[in-house]
Scaffold this motif. Structure first.
Motif, short mmCIF file in Angstrom:
data_model
loop_
_atom_site.label_atom_id
_atom_site.label_comp_id
_atom_site.label_asym_id
_atom_site.label_seq_id
_atom_site.Cartn_x
_atom_site.Cartn_y
_atom_site.Cartn_z
N THR A 237 -30.35 50.08 -1.38
CA THR A 237 -30.80 50.83 -2.91
C THR A 237 -31.95 51.25 -2.76
O THR A 237 -32.96 50.72 -1.97
CB THR A 237 -30.44 49.67 -4.00
N GLU B 118 -33.30 61.02 -6.65
CA GLU B 118 -32.32 60.41 -6.31
C GLU B 118 -32.47 58.92 -6.66
O GLU B 118 -33.43 58.42 -6.02
CB GLU B 118 -31.66 60.59 -4.64
N ARG C 20 -30.17 55.44 -5.82
CA ARG C 20 -28.83 54.79 -5.26
C ARG C 20 -29.05 53.45 -5.85
O ARG C 20 -29.91 52.59 -5.09
CB ARG C 20 -28.91 54.82 -3.56
N ASP C 21 -28.47 52.85 -6.52
CA ASP C 21 -28.50 51.47 -7.08
C ASP C 21 -26.98 50.58 -6.72
O ASP C 21 -26.37 51.11 -5.75
CB ASP C 21 -28.56 51.25 -8.49
N ASP D 119 -23.95 52.21 -6.59
CA ASP D 119 -23.59 53.31 -5.59
C ASP D 119 -24.80 53.17 -4.64
O ASP D 119 -25.46 54.07 -4.40
CB ASP D 119 -23.74 54.59 -6.18
N PRO D 120 -24.60 52.06 -3.76
CA PRO D 120 -25.48 52.08 -2.64
C PRO D 120 -25.43 53.19 -1.60
O PRO D 120 -24.33 53.88 -1.39
CB PRO D 120 -25.16 50.62 -2.03
N PHE D 121 -26.38 53.22 -0.65
CA PHE D 121 -26.32 54.18 0.55
C PHE D 121 -26.08 53.44 1.77
O PHE D 121 -26.83 52.33 2.02
CB PHE D 121 -27.56 54.89 0.57
N ASN E 17 -17.70 51.16 1.68
CA ASN E 17 -18.98 51.84 1.46
C ASN E 17 -19.45 52.72 2.37
O ASN E 17 -20.34 53.62 2.34
CB ASN E 17 -20.10 50.88 1.48
#
Length: 174
Positions: A12, A32, A34-35, A38-40, A170
């Motif tokens: 995140t 941007e 990313r939490d 909605d992780p990366f 993911n």
């Protein structure tokens, strides 16, 4: 497990960018987030991300925080004028999956390269019968400032390593 070659990494973060113009650096602004919702996720060592980004995460483990900046040179470099291309509008027809709204100045067109890999180009200018497209990475010319947390590190599966990307919940679908 620590982040290392062929590990699947989940992050995140907040990404802010800044630019130096006329020897003055702009105030970094967020582009941007990313939490946890909605992780990366990426495959370490095969991500296509800037090398320095991976170097600064190497050895971290789940729960570790990070905060670092990448200079333009460490990130995506300076804009390349050779990546500005004028193409006929006819290449972006409805028959080819494009709508009129997609071919407007400022929009990003989803494209594929000659090997079938996804890429994008920004529409810079509508020239009537043609459009001027910018194939530079959207973050070219910017210093990047990351602040975040490593939320997962696991071994990549043999399929993920062979395909060069994360599979499953993911990542991309297998």
């Amino acid at each position: 497990m620590k982040i290392q070659e062929n590990a699947v990494v989940g992050l995140t973060y907040e990404l802010k960018v800044s630019k130096i113009e006329d020897d003055i650096e702009s105030v970094p602004f967020s582009v941007e987030v990313r939490d946890e919702e909605d992780p990366f996720y990426f495959l370490f060592g095969q991500s296509g991300l800037p090398e320095r980004f991976e170097e600064l995460l190497n050895g971290k483990k789940e729960g570790d925080g990070f905060s670092f900046s990448l200079s333009v040179q460490e990130a995506y470099g300076e804009p390349d004028d050779e990546l500005l291309v004028n193409l006929p509008k006819s290449q972006f027809s409805q028959e080819r999956g494009f709508s009129e709204d997609m071919v407007k100045e400022g929009e990003f067109l989803p494209l594929m390269d000659e090997n079938g890999y996804p890429m994008q180009a920004k529409v810079l200018k509508d020239l009537g019968e043609s459009v001027l497209l910018d194939f530079n990475h959207p973050l070219v010319g910017f210093d990047l400032h990351f602040e975040g947390t490593v939320i997962e590190v696991r071994e990549a599966t043999p399929d993920e390593i062979a395909h060069g990307h994360v599979h499953g919940e993911n990542g991309e679908e297998e």
